[in-house]
Design a protein around this motif. Structure first.
Motif, PDB file in Angstrom:
ATOM      1  N   GLN A  26       0.842  -1.201   0.000  1.00  0.00           N
ATOM      2  CA  GLN A  26       0.000   0.000   0.000  1.00  0.00           C
ATOM      3  C   GLN A  26       0.876   1.250   0.000  1.00  0.00           C
ATOM      4  N   ALA A  27       1.918   1.232   0.802  1.00  0.00           N
ATOM      5  CA  ALA A  27       2.816   2.387   0.877  1.00  0.00           C
ATOM      6  C   ALA A  27       3.591   2.570  -0.429  1.00  0.00           C
ATOM      7  N   GLN A  28       4.121   1.483  -0.982  1.00  0.00           N
ATOM      8  CA  GLN A  28       4.910   1.579  -2.219  1.00  0.00           C
ATOM      9  C   GLN A  28       4.070   2.037  -3.400  1.00  0.00           C
ATOM     10  N   GLN A  29       2.842   1.548  -3.478  1.00  0.00           N
ATOM     11  CA  GLN A  29       1.972   1.887  -4.603  1.00  0.00           C
ATOM     12  C   GLN A  29       1.217   3.196  -4.373  1.00  0.00           C
ATOM     13  N   SER A  30       1.373   3.763  -3.185  1.00  0.00           N
ATOM     14  CA  SER A  30       0.652   4.990  -2.803  1.00  0.00           C
ATOM     15  C   SER A  30      -0.850   4.852  -3.018  1.00  0.00           C
ATOM     16  N   LYS A  31      -1.382   3.714  -2.549  1.00  0.00           N
ATOM     17  CA  LYS A  31      -2.819   3.436  -2.696  1.00  0.00           C
ATOM     18  C   LYS A  31      -3.530   3.831  -1.415  1.00  0.00           C
ATOM     19  N   ASP A  32      -4.472   4.730  -1.541  1.00  0.00           N
ATOM     20  CA  ASP A  32      -5.271   5.164  -0.409  1.00  0.00           C
ATOM     21  C   ASP A  32      -6.518   4.282  -0.329  1.00  0.00           C
TER      22      ASP A  32
END
Length: 82
Positions: A26-32
């Motif tokens: 989630q952090a690497q893909q910047s998925k909220d």
């Protein structure tokens, strides 16, 4: 003397690993979660709960979410018969 189980649960360790991978993805893909929720037809809180407790989601959503978070899932036999 009462019996005690000093060994940690293998399932708990595996779930902790999966939680870490999902949070990292989630952090690497910047998925909220707010961006993912409409895609799954659930609330933002549900996405947060799935990442915090992956054992609560069904297998289909697990694979879909893993894809969205850039994770690769591999399933293998532990002992392959000859």
């Amino acid at each position: 003397m009462p019996k005690t189980n000093l060994a940690q649960s293998a399932t708990k360790k595996k779930m902790a690993y999966v939680r870490g991978m999902m949070a990292g993805g989630q952090a690497q893909q910047s998925k909220d979660p707010a961006d993912l929720a409409p895609k799954y037809g659930v609330t933002e809180k549900t996405i947060q709960n799935w990442i915090r407790k992956p054992e609560r989601m069904n297998v289909e959503n697990f694979f879909r979410l893993a894809d969205d978070l850039g994770l690769k899932i591999t399933v293998e036999f532990r002992n392959i018969p000859e």
